[in-house]
Motif scaffolding. Structure first.
Motif, PDB file in Angstrom:
ATOM      1  N   LEU A 285      34.280  60.060  38.218  1.00 32.28           N
ATOM      2  CA  LEU A 285      33.108  60.395  37.405  1.00 32.28           C
ATOM      3  C   LEU A 285      33.475  61.422  36.324  1.00 32.28           C
ATOM      4  CD1 LEU A 285      30.616  60.698  40.376  1.00 32.28           C
ATOM      5  CD2 LEU A 285      30.354  59.060  38.494  1.00 32.28           C
ATOM      6  N   THR A 286      34.285  62.427  36.719  1.00 28.42           N
ATOM      7  CA  THR A 286      34.678  63.482  35.770  1.00 28.42           C
ATOM      8  C   THR A 286      35.376  62.887  34.558  1.00 28.42           C
ATOM      9  OG1 THR A 286      34.936  65.117  37.559  1.00 28.42           O
ATOM     10  CG2 THR A 286      36.104  65.555  35.480  1.00 28.42           C
ATOM     11  N   GLU A 287      36.365  62.019  34.808  1.00 28.21           N
ATOM     12  CA  GLU A 287      37.133  61.441  33.694  1.00 28.21           C
ATOM     13  C   GLU A 287      36.242  60.532  32.853  1.00 28.21           C
ATOM     14  OE1 GLU A 287      40.859  59.704  34.803  1.00 28.21           O
ATOM     15  OE2 GLU A 287      41.655  61.592  35.596  1.00 28.21           O
ATOM     16  N   GLN A 288      35.350  59.779  33.522  1.00 28.65           N
ATOM     17  CA  GLN A 288      34.457  58.891  32.787  1.00 28.65           C
ATOM     18  C   GLN A 288      33.434  59.667  31.957  1.00 28.65           C
ATOM     19  OE1 GLN A 288      34.284  55.406  32.403  1.00 28.65           O
ATOM     20  NE2 GLN A 288      36.391  55.669  33.080  1.00 28.65           N
ATOM     21  N   ALA A 289      33.218  60.937  32.332  1.00 24.61           N
ATOM     22  CA  ALA A 289      32.292  61.785  31.560  1.00 24.61           C
ATOM     23  C   ALA A 289      33.048  62.620  30.535  1.00 24.61           C
ATOM     24  CB  ALA A 289      31.501  62.695  32.503  1.00 24.61           C
ATOM     25  N   GLY A 290      34.331  62.262  30.314  1.00 22.78           N
ATOM     26  CA  GLY A 290      35.127  62.942  29.285  1.00 22.78           C
ATOM     27  C   GLY A 290      35.799  64.210  29.753  1.00 22.78           C
ATOM     28  N   GLY A 291      35.889  64.398  31.075  1.00 22.90           N
ATOM     29  CA  GLY A 291      36.512  65.613  31.610  1.00 22.90           C
ATOM     30  C   GLY A 291      37.857  65.339  32.235  1.00 22.90           C
ATOM     31  N   LYS A 292      38.316  66.311  33.058  1.00 24.31           N
ATOM     32  CA  LYS A 292      39.649  66.223  33.682  1.00 24.31           C
ATOM     33  C   LYS A 292      39.531  66.716  35.119  1.00 24.31           C
ATOM     34  CE  LYS A 292      44.443  67.791  33.032  1.00 24.31           C
ATOM     35  NZ  LYS A 292      45.386  68.550  32.157  1.00 24.31           N
ATOM     36  N   ALA A 293      40.265  66.079  36.022  1.00 25.43           N
ATOM     37  CA  ALA A 293      40.235  66.492  37.439  1.00 25.43           C
ATOM     38  C   ALA A 293      41.661  66.567  37.955  1.00 25.43           C
ATOM     39  CB  ALA A 293      39.430  65.503  38.263  1.00 25.43           C
ATOM     40  N   SER A 294      42.047  67.738  38.493  1.00 25.94           N
ATOM     41  CA  SER A 294      43.419  67.899  38.986  1.00 25.94           C
ATOM     42  C   SER A 294      43.426  68.710  40.273  1.00 25.94           C
ATOM     43  CB  SER A 294      44.269  68.601  37.927  1.00 25.94           C
ATOM     44  OG  SER A 294      44.205  70.007  38.079  1.00 25.94           O
ATOM     45  N   ASP A 295      44.606  68.809  40.857  1.00 25.46           N
ATOM     46  CA  ASP A 295      44.752  69.662  42.049  1.00 25.46           C
ATOM     47  C   ASP A 295      45.337  71.016  41.625  1.00 25.46           C
ATOM     48  OD1 ASP A 295      47.891  68.298  43.427  1.00 25.46           O
ATOM     49  OD2 ASP A 295      47.382  69.177  41.472  1.00 25.46           O
ATOM     50  N   GLY A 296      45.351  71.245  40.329  1.00 25.58           N
ATOM     51  CA  GLY A 296      45.896  72.481  39.772  1.00 25.58           C
ATOM     52  C   GLY A 296      47.177  72.218  39.016  1.00 25.58           C
ATOM     53  N   THR A 297      47.815  71.063  39.378  1.00 27.99           N
ATOM     54  CA  THR A 297      49.036  70.690  38.639  1.00 27.99           C
ATOM     55  C   THR A 297      49.019  69.206  38.251  1.00 27.99           C
ATOM     56  OG1 THR A 297      50.105  70.248  40.761  1.00 27.99           O
ATOM     57  CG2 THR A 297      50.488  72.420  39.783  1.00 27.99           C
ATOM     58  N   LYS A 298      48.518  68.315  39.163  1.00 27.31           N
ATOM     59  CA  LYS A 298      48.585  66.881  38.808  1.00 27.31           C
ATOM     60  C   LYS A 298      47.207  66.228  38.898  1.00 27.31           C
ATOM     61  CE  LYS A 298      50.323  65.701  43.450  1.00 27.31           C
ATOM     62  NZ  LYS A 298      50.241  67.096  43.878  1.00 27.31           N
ATOM     63  N   ARG A 299      47.104  65.074  38.226  1.00 31.33           N
ATOM     64  CA  ARG A 299      45.843  64.308  38.166  1.00 31.33           C
ATOM     65  C   ARG A 299      45.436  63.867  39.572  1.00 31.33           C
ATOM     66  NH1 ARG A 299      45.216  58.163  36.254  1.00 31.33           N
ATOM     67  NH2 ARG A 299      43.015  58.108  35.548  1.00 31.33           N
ATOM     68  N   ILE A 300      44.214  64.152  39.962  1.00 29.81           N
ATOM     69  CA  ILE A 300      43.711  63.774  41.292  1.00 29.81           C
ATOM     70  C   ILE A 300      43.831  62.266  41.501  1.00 29.81           C
ATOM     71  CG2 ILE A 300      41.543  63.474  42.609  1.00 29.81           C
ATOM     72  CD1 ILE A 300      42.624  66.270  42.960  1.00 29.81           C
ATOM     73  N   LEU A 301      43.486  61.483  40.487  1.00 32.67           N
ATOM     74  CA  LEU A 301      43.421  60.015  40.659  1.00 32.67           C
ATOM     75  C   LEU A 301      44.794  59.371  40.811  1.00 32.67           C
ATOM     76  CD1 LEU A 301      40.534  58.977  38.213  1.00 32.67           C
ATOM     77  CD2 LEU A 301      40.416  59.487  40.663  1.00 32.67           C
ATOM     78  N   ASP A 302      45.859  60.180  40.594  1.00 34.99           N
ATOM     79  CA  ASP A 302      47.214  59.616  40.765  1.00 34.99           C
ATOM     80  C   ASP A 302      47.816  59.940  42.135  1.00 34.99           C
ATOM     81  OD1 ASP A 302      48.249  60.101  37.281  1.00 34.99           O
ATOM     82  OD2 ASP A 302      47.214  58.432  38.310  1.00 34.99           O
ATOM     83  N   ILE A 303      47.117  60.740  42.931  1.00 33.62           N
ATOM     84  CA  ILE A 303      47.669  61.140  44.231  1.00 33.62           C
ATOM     85  C   ILE A 303      47.681  59.932  45.172  1.00 33.62           C
ATOM     86  CG2 ILE A 303      47.328  62.599  46.270  1.00 33.62           C
ATOM     87  CD1 ILE A 303      46.009  64.680  44.456  1.00 33.62           C
ATOM     88  N   LYS A 304      48.833  59.661  45.792  1.00 36.01           N
ATOM     89  CA  LYS A 304      48.919  58.590  46.793  1.00 36.01           C
ATOM     90  C   LYS A 304      48.492  59.161  48.134  1.00 36.01           C
ATOM     91  CE  LYS A 304      50.052  54.647  48.816  1.00 36.01           C
ATOM     92  NZ  LYS A 304      49.100  54.775  49.973  1.00 36.01           N
ATOM     93  N   PRO A 305      47.361  58.732  48.676  1.00 35.98           N
ATOM     94  CA  PRO A 305      46.895  59.315  49.939  1.00 35.98           C
ATOM     95  C   PRO A 305      47.823  58.970  51.109  1.00 35.98           C
ATOM     96  CG  PRO A 305      45.126  58.113  48.815  1.00 35.98           C
ATOM     97  CD  PRO A 305      46.415  57.741  48.137  1.00 35.98           C
ATOM     98  N   SER A 306      47.882  59.889  52.081  1.00 37.48           N
ATOM     99  CA  SER A 306      48.704  59.603  53.275  1.00 37.48           C
ATOM    100  C   SER A 306      47.852  59.564  54.542  1.00 37.48           C
ATOM    101  CB  SER A 306      49.799  60.669  53.415  1.00 37.48           C
ATOM    102  OG  SER A 306      49.205  61.965  53.394  1.00 37.48           O
ATOM    103  N   SER A 307      46.623  60.106  54.459  1.00 35.97           N
ATOM    104  CA  SER A 307      45.748  60.022  55.653  1.00 35.97           C
ATOM    105  C   SER A 307      44.288  60.039  55.208  1.00 35.97           C
ATOM    106  CB  SER A 307      46.033  61.185  56.607  1.00 35.97           C
ATOM    107  OG  SER A 307      45.638  62.399  56.002  1.00 35.97           O
ATOM    108  N   LEU A 308      43.395  59.515  56.067  1.00 37.07           N
ATOM    109  CA  LEU A 308      41.988  59.328  55.707  1.00 37.07           C
ATOM    110  C   LEU A 308      41.301  60.638  55.340  1.00 37.07           C
ATOM    111  CD1 LEU A 308      40.224  56.827  58.179  1.00 37.07           C
ATOM    112  CD2 LEU A 308      40.762  56.484  55.759  1.00 37.07           C
ATOM    113  N   HIS A 309      41.583  61.690  56.093  1.00 40.34           N
ATOM    114  CA  HIS A 309      40.811  62.928  55.944  1.00 40.34           C
ATOM    115  C   HIS A 309      41.620  64.056  55.309  1.00 40.34           C
ATOM    116  CE1 HIS A 309      37.610  61.058  58.284  1.00 40.34           C
ATOM    117  NE2 HIS A 309      38.515  60.709  59.188  1.00 40.34           N
ATOM    118  N   GLN A 310      42.643  63.666  54.564  1.00 39.41           N
ATOM    119  CA  GLN A 310      43.486  64.721  53.981  1.00 39.41           C
ATOM    120  C   GLN A 310      42.703  65.541  52.952  1.00 39.41           C
ATOM    121  OE1 GLN A 310      46.415  61.883  52.097  1.00 39.41           O
ATOM    122  NE2 GLN A 310      46.434  63.399  50.472  1.00 39.41           N
ATOM    123  N   ARG A 311      43.077  66.801  52.838  1.00 35.62           N
ATOM    124  CA  ARG A 311      42.404  67.714  51.916  1.00 35.62           C
ATOM    125  C   ARG A 311      43.292  67.941  50.701  1.00 35.62           C
ATOM    126  NH1 ARG A 311      38.351  70.496  55.096  1.00 35.62           N
ATOM    127  NH2 ARG A 311      38.638  70.069  57.321  1.00 35.62           N
TER     128      ARG A 311
END
Ligand code: P6P
Length: 334
Positions: A285-311
């Protein structure tokens, strides 16, 4: 007045998959949202629905009765429309496999991840709370059982993401990758009407949202960014707003212009928010609204998840504010 269903049909050429299945999916989301809205709006009156359920959920948190109710309502509603093959929920340790009657497999293609009621600690004090949802197309073939890999997809593969905010009004906000749209519920007739066409972050940066009670625990870069927000220079100091409800804080910030930060800190080394059913949908939603979302260094949407409930640490908002935050974080590592 555009209803949600009419809007989806009139914009069906924007959706890569079957409009009929999208309408059925939204039908289940709307039904669940209306049922939860009814309970949320009378939570203070009926002791049966507020307070703790006495259950400690997978997150180690005291599950609220309304959490449990919201989880069950969404599961039943999503099962009933025959378009979903699997569901993962904050309230359930493992994913839920949806099987068709008399069959071992589901030929349905949607995978849904869900925070049924985010911010539920606010239920008893009448602060806005919300449901967050994230939808993918399954990776597994339709004649096999779904697997965990169907859920552990990068956020940029989402086909639909959104939230319902239960506040002064009940608003369903979603994106399918062509902008962000908000529909407000008319509770007298149970219909969602388009009220926020094409939401985007305003030019003016106004707000920073972070739990400053954790100040002493923050990495130095976070502390420097907070001081930057408070400096009396240029268009600062920014206004501090934080209600402890991601959906409420994000909805306000997306409309009024602000950054939301839940970083890692000494007591939460990986952050607090969950990647799959909180950060990925809000990041889409953030990117579609013209914003940016990261974990402080990399794009959130590029993170490859490793577990269902990871933080993950989670920062989202206007591009310039997120870039400034990342600059402070990078500088503090030198
Ligand atoms: P804290 C609610 O529990 C939640 O997951 C988000 O909705 C909210 O932004 C955050 O946690 C609040 O956490 O540690 O500041 O109370």
């Amino acid at each position: 007045m555009y209803t949600l269903g009419e809007f989806i049909i009139d914009n069906r050429d924007r959706f890569l998959y079957s409009t009929e299945s999208l309408l059925r999916l939204f039908s289940s989301i709307k039904l669940a949202a209306k049922a939860i809205n009814k309970e949320v709006n009378k939570a203070g009156l009926t002791k049966t629905i507020i307070g703790s359920s006495g259950i400690i959920n997978i997150q180690g948190e005291h599950q609220q009765k309304l959490d449990n109710y919201a989880h069950k309502v969404f599961i039943e509603s999503l099962k009933s429309r025959n378009v979903v093959c699997g569901i993962a929920s904050e309230e359930e340790k493992n994913f839920i496999m949806i099987k068709e009657e008399n069959d071992n497999f589901s030929k349905n293609e949607y995978i849904v991840l869900l925070d049924p009621l985010d911010g539920s600690s606010n239920i008893d004090v009448n602060v806005p709370i919300g449901t967050i949802f994230s939808v993918y197309i399954r990776k597994s073939s339709i004649n096999t059982n779904i697997t965990l890999e169907d859920f552990l997809q990068e956020g940029h593969k989402q086909i639909l993401a959104g939230y319902i905010i239960y506040g002064s009004s009940t608003i369903l906000v979603y994106t399918i990758g062509n902008g962000v749209y908000g529909f407000t519920l008319d509770p007298t007739i149970g219909t969602f009407y388009l009220s926020h066409p094409n939401i985007s972050f305003p030019e003016k940066e106004k707000i920073y949202s972070i739990n400053e009670g954790n100040y002493d625990r923050f990495p130095i870069g976070v502390k420097h960014f907070i001081k930057y927000c408070q400096e009396n220079k240029g268009n600062r100091p920014y206004t501090a707003r934080y209600i402890g409800s991601l959906v409420g804080d994000f909805h306000r910030n997306m409309i009024q212009g602000g950054i939301y930060i839940y970083p890692n800190h000494s007591h939460s080394p990986n952050g607090k928010l969950r990647l799959l059913y909180e950060c990925n949908p809000i990041a889409f939603l953030t990117e579609q609204a013209g914003g940016k979302a990261s974990d402080g260094t990399k794009r959130i949407l590029d993170i490859k998840p490793s577990s269902l409930h990871q933080r993950t640490p989670f920062i989202c908002g206007p591009i310039n504010m997120v870039n400034k935050f990342e600059a402070f974080m990078n500088k503090s590592k030198i």
